[in-house]
Design a protein around this motif. Structure first.
Motif, PDB file in Angstrom:
ATOM      1  N   ARG A  12       0.791  -1.182  -0.030  1.00 58.94           N
ATOM      2  CA  ARG A  12       0.089   0.050  -0.030  1.00 58.94           C
ATOM      3  C   ARG A  12       0.915   1.349  -0.144  1.00 58.94           C
ATOM      4  NH1 ARG A  12      -4.322  -0.351   4.757  1.00 58.94           N
ATOM      5  NH2 ARG A  12      -5.173   1.316   3.449  1.00 58.94           N
ATOM      6  N   GLU A  14       1.960   3.258  -2.522  1.00 58.72           N
ATOM      7  CA  GLU A  14       1.812   4.345  -3.236  1.00 58.72           C
ATOM      8  C   GLU A  14       0.442   5.188  -2.591  1.00 58.72           C
ATOM      9  OE1 GLU A  14       1.994   5.803  -7.694  1.00 58.72           O
ATOM     10  OE2 GLU A  14       2.119   3.648  -7.324  1.00 58.72           O
ATOM     11  N   GLU A  15      -0.346   4.267  -2.067  1.00 62.82           N
ATOM     12  CA  GLU A  15      -1.599   4.935  -1.532  1.00 62.82           C
ATOM     13  C   GLU A  15      -1.261   5.686  -0.200  1.00 62.82           C
ATOM     14  OE1 GLU A  15      -5.461   3.362   1.055  1.00 62.82           O
ATOM     15  OE2 GLU A  15      -4.352   1.760  -0.092  1.00 62.82           O
ATOM     16  N   ASP A  18       0.457   9.156  -1.237  1.00 63.76           N
ATOM     17  CA  ASP A  18      -0.626  10.164  -1.726  1.00 63.76           C
ATOM     18  C   ASP A  18      -1.357  10.651  -0.429  1.00 63.76           C
ATOM     19  OD1 ASP A  18      -0.199   9.698  -4.422  1.00 63.76           O
ATOM     20  OD2 ASP A  18      -1.666   8.148  -4.811  1.00 63.76           O
ATOM     21  N   PHE A  19      -1.585   9.663   0.571  1.00 63.98           N
ATOM     22  CA  PHE A  19      -2.307  10.119   1.774  1.00 63.98           C
ATOM     23  C   PHE A  19      -1.328  11.122   2.425  1.00 63.98           C
ATOM     24  CE2 PHE A  19      -2.798   9.521   6.258  1.00 63.98           C
ATOM     25  CZ  PHE A  19      -4.420   9.708   6.617  1.00 63.98           C
ATOM     26  N   ASP A  69       6.889  -0.841  -0.781  1.00 60.76           N
ATOM     27  CA  ASP A  69       5.916  -1.988  -0.545  1.00 60.76           C
ATOM     28  C   ASP A  69       6.623  -3.334  -0.127  1.00 60.76           C
ATOM     29  OD1 ASP A  69       3.408  -0.970  -1.330  1.00 60.76           O
ATOM     30  OD2 ASP A  69       4.244  -0.888  -3.453  1.00 60.76           O
TER      31      ASP A  69
END
Length: 143
Positions: A12, A14-15, A18-19, A69
């Motif tokens: 997660r 990349e998520e 962004d967060f 990751d």
């Protein structure tokens, strides 16, 4: 010497990047994906999907956070540490705490303490534990 936290988001990343861009104004210095590795055999075990993040470098304020990751098995486990986030004022601390709490779990609600005008603890949606506080001047010797 510099110590930098290296967080493994287990698929997660990349998520998470962004967060943290949205919530903490993180600046991304570098992202390398598994597909960019010239020697995939050099990975410990089978390499995840080529689009997954092998290595990333983010700047949050004047701190550097490294991330990956990892083996992307979907089970990130952040235990035994917290990242401390020092705000310059109460309003900033409250904003960061609320943003990090979105989809996360409040461990200690934001409140006034003997050492800070605002302090709270939260695990964000990825399970990373944060201590958000308003930085205060350290006590002077003899006071």
């Amino acid at each position: 010497m510099q110590i930098q936290p290296y967080l493994f988001f287990d698929g997660r990343c990349e998520e998470a990047i962004d967060f943290y861009r949205k919530t903490l104004d993180a600046k991304v210095e570098a992202i390398m994906r598994y597909k960019d590795n010239p020697d995939p055999a050099g990975c410990a075990g089978p390499a995840p999907d080529g689009e997954k993040v092998m290595h990333a470098c983010l700047h949050i304020g004047n701190a550097t956070i490294l991330a990956s990751d990892g083996m992307a098995q979907g089970k990130p486990d952040f235990k035994g540490f917290s990242l401390a986030l020092s705000a310059t004022n109460d309003a900033q601390a409250e904003r960061w705490f609320a943003a990090l709490s979105n989809g996360g779990e409040i461990q200690m609600p934001m409140d006034k303490t003997f050492f800070s005008s605002r302090f709270g603890m939260v695990a964000d949606r990825f399970g990373v534990s944060w201590m958000v506080l308003v930085a205060s001047d350290p006590p002077q010797a003899g006071t």
